[in-house]
Design a protein around this motif. Structure first.
Motif, short mmCIF file in Angstrom:
data_model
loop_
_atom_site.label_atom_id
_atom_site.label_comp_id
_atom_site.label_asym_id
_atom_site.label_seq_id
_atom_site.Cartn_x
_atom_site.Cartn_y
_atom_site.Cartn_z
N GLY A 105 11.30 4.81 -11.86
CA GLY A 105 12.56 3.99 -11.35
C GLY A 105 12.50 4.31 -9.91
O GLY A 105 11.90 4.54 -9.36
N GLY A 106 13.96 3.92 -9.66
CA GLY A 106 14.19 4.09 -8.07
C GLY A 106 14.02 5.55 -7.57
O GLY A 106 13.79 6.65 -8.10
N ALA A 107 14.14 5.87 -6.25
CA ALA A 107 13.84 7.06 -5.47
C ALA A 107 14.86 8.24 -6.08
O ALA A 107 14.57 9.40 -6.07
N ARG B 8 9.35 1.23 0.93
CA ARG B 8 9.97 1.13 -0.46
C ARG B 8 9.60 2.35 -1.22
O ARG B 8 8.54 3.05 -1.04
N GLN B 9 10.44 3.07 -1.88
CA GLN B 9 10.46 4.38 -2.78
C GLN B 9 10.68 4.07 -4.29
O GLN B 9 11.41 3.34 -4.74
N LEU B 10 9.70 4.75 -4.92
CA LEU B 10 9.88 4.81 -6.39
C LEU B 10 9.44 6.14 -6.84
O LEU B 10 8.68 7.04 -6.23
N PHE C 272 9.59 21.06 -19.28
CA PHE C 272 8.98 20.79 -18.03
C PHE C 272 9.29 19.34 -17.57
O PHE C 272 9.42 18.53 -18.36
N SER C 273 9.47 19.25 -16.13
CA SER C 273 9.81 17.83 -15.40
C SER C 273 8.58 18.04 -14.43
O SER C 273 8.78 18.66 -13.59
N TYR C 274 7.98 16.81 -14.33
CA TYR C 274 6.80 16.60 -13.38
C TYR C 274 7.26 15.47 -12.61
O TYR C 274 7.46 14.39 -13.09
N LEU C 275 7.60 15.44 -11.20
CA LEU C 275 7.83 14.15 -10.48
C LEU C 275 6.84 13.77 -9.63
O LEU C 275 6.20 14.54 -9.06
N VAL C 276 6.74 12.52 -9.60
CA VAL C 276 5.97 11.98 -8.30
C VAL C 276 6.61 10.96 -7.75
O VAL C 276 7.17 9.90 -8.24
N ASP C 277 6.98 11.21 -6.06
CA ASP C 277 7.75 10.37 -5.32
C ASP C 277 6.92 9.72 -4.60
O ASP C 277 6.04 10.31 -3.77
N PRO D 233 0.88 -1.27 0.10
CA PRO D 233 -0.05 0.13 -0.06
C PRO D 233 0.99 1.28 0.04
O PRO D 233 1.91 1.33 0.42
N VAL D 234 0.29 2.41 -0.39
CA VAL D 234 1.23 3.53 -0.65
C VAL D 234 0.80 4.41 0.59
O VAL D 234 -0.36 4.72 1.25
N GLU D 235 2.00 5.08 1.35
CA GLU D 235 1.79 5.67 2.34
C GLU D 235 1.73 7.32 1.94
O GLU D 235 1.00 8.07 2.69
N GLU D 236 2.45 7.54 0.95
CA GLU D 236 2.80 9.16 0.67
C GLU D 236 3.14 9.26 -0.85
O GLU D 236 3.64 8.46 -1.47
N MET D 237 2.44 10.14 -1.37
CA MET D 237 3.05 10.81 -2.81
C MET D 237 3.38 12.16 -2.67
O MET D 237 2.64 13.09 -2.12
N VAL D 238 4.41 12.63 -3.26
CA VAL D 238 4.68 13.99 -3.40
C VAL D 238 4.73 14.51 -4.59
O VAL D 238 5.78 13.84 -5.48
N VAL D 239 4.27 15.33 -5.29
CA VAL D 239 4.33 15.85 -6.43
C VAL D 239 5.03 17.07 -6.71
O VAL D 239 4.72 17.80 -5.87
N SER D 240 6.09 16.95 -7.61
CA SER D 240 6.80 18.25 -7.85
C SER D 240 6.82 18.56 -9.39
O SER D 240 6.99 17.81 -10.15
#
Length: 349
Positions: free
Chosen positions: A345-347, A284-286, A272-277, A149-156
């Motif tokens: 990919g990885g974090a 686990r981090q992706l 533009f670059s949009y990230l989702v961590d 399950p997902v704990e957190e998502m951060v969009v940048s």
């Protein structure tokens, strides 16, 4: 395929009209001023296109303008001021609805206000079909499938170049300036909250040797992602320099004197670059990343594709986030020919 474009005389709408023509659709230009609609049709190389005059404060006239269209693509910001009127008319006309909004609080009110009426009418409403919200929301769904399950998502968000924003974008910024200055909403513990301190103050972009300073920014994805991803926390960030520049709106008379929007060369030079961590409950981090150029041109491609899919393929009635309306991998794949790429990919990216 007959698709109405509301606010058809605006800058973003001009790019949408060009994309509709490229795809062989039949645009219907709708707006408040027939003379401006005529000029917009001529600029788009479709002087004989149908034009319909209707203002947002004329519900009956607006319903009539949309009645025989398969979908309406609303480009008339600030959506905070007039978006609801077009949605109400689309629902009454039985017309699928898409808009290009990026205004976070507006987007939340659309879900809260129109989910039930749209569902009863058999109409699908997909707001925020723009360069960022659609690919990021779809990417978040794919990340959630990999990290459960997902704990957190951060969009940048990171945007470089491209010239000045369009007049329409500047007016939307002015209409929501208080939200921008406070950082907007964070999703936490099952609800959207204001005033939540960010957990990150910098983000390192893939390939960068140094981190970039970021701050909270009211992005639409904070509203859409929790609609389909079981997640405890979602926050949105943008480059601190960009946020600072957008926090001081220009006076209306200055905006009116500016060019309508960036020219084609400026748009081509934008990146533009949009990230989702994503962080899983197990630690686990992706990281997912969307990259491309030309935010306004990309928005036109994405909004037209969203409207086309709603008409051709359908989606369940109601107000939907992009990942609820469209297959994530298939939609993202169709953006590749337009220079919009993604990867997971990885974090560290």
């Amino acid at each position: 395929m007959r698709i109405a474009v509301y606010g058809a005389s605006g800058y973003q709408a001009g790019l949408v009209l060009a994309e509709l023509i490229r795809r062989g659709a039949e645009p219907v230009l709708v707006g408040r001023d027939d003379a401006r609609l005529r000029q917009a049709a001529t600029r788009a190389g479709m002087a004989g296109a149908e034009r319909r005059v209707a203002a947002t404060d004329d519900h009956r006239g607006l319903v009539a303008a949309l009645r025989d269209c398969a979908a309406v693509l609303n480009c008339a910001g600030p959506f905070t001021l007039s978006g609801h009127a077009v949605i109400r008319a689309a629902i009454a006309a039985g017309c699928q609805y898409v808009d290009t909004a990026g205004e976070q609080f507006y987007l939340r009110t659309v879900f809260d206000t129109f989910a039930a009426p749209a569902g009863r009418a058999g109409v699908t409403v997909v707001p925020a079909a723009n360069d960022a919200c659609v690919p990021v929301d779809l990417l978040a769904r794919l990340l959630a499938e990999a990290v459960r399950p997902v704990e957190e998502m951060v969009v940048s968000h990171f945007i470089a170049g491209g010239g000045a924003p369009s007049r329409g974008s500047l007016r939307s910024l002015a209409a929501t300036i208080d939200v921008i200055r406070t950082g907007g909403l964070t999703y936490e513990g099952g609800d959207w909250r204001t005033g939540v301190p960010p957990r990150r103050t910098s983000v390192t972009l893939p390939g960068a040797s140094e981190p970039t300073e970021v701050t909270r920014f009211p992005l639409a994805e904070v509203v859409t992602i929790p609609r389909h991803v079981p997640v405890r926390r979602v926050e949105s960030l943008a480059e601190a320099g960009l946020t600072a520049g957008l926090s001081a709106p220009l006076p209306p008379e200055v905006v009116d004197a500016l060019p309508e929007g960036p020219d084609e060369e400026e748009r081509r030079g934008q990146r533009f670059s949009y990230l989702v961590d994503a962080v899983g409950a197990d630690g686990r981090q992706l990281r997912g990343i969307v990259r491309g150029s030309d935010t306004y041109g990309s928005t036109a491609v994405i909004a037209v594709e969203a409207a086309r899919r709603l008409v051709a393929d359908g989606a369940r009635p109601g107000v939907l986030a992009p990942a609820q309306a469209f297959d994530p991998r298939d939609f993202l794949a169709c953006l590749a020919p337009h220079g919009i790429g993604w990867r997971i990919g990885g974090a560290d990216g």
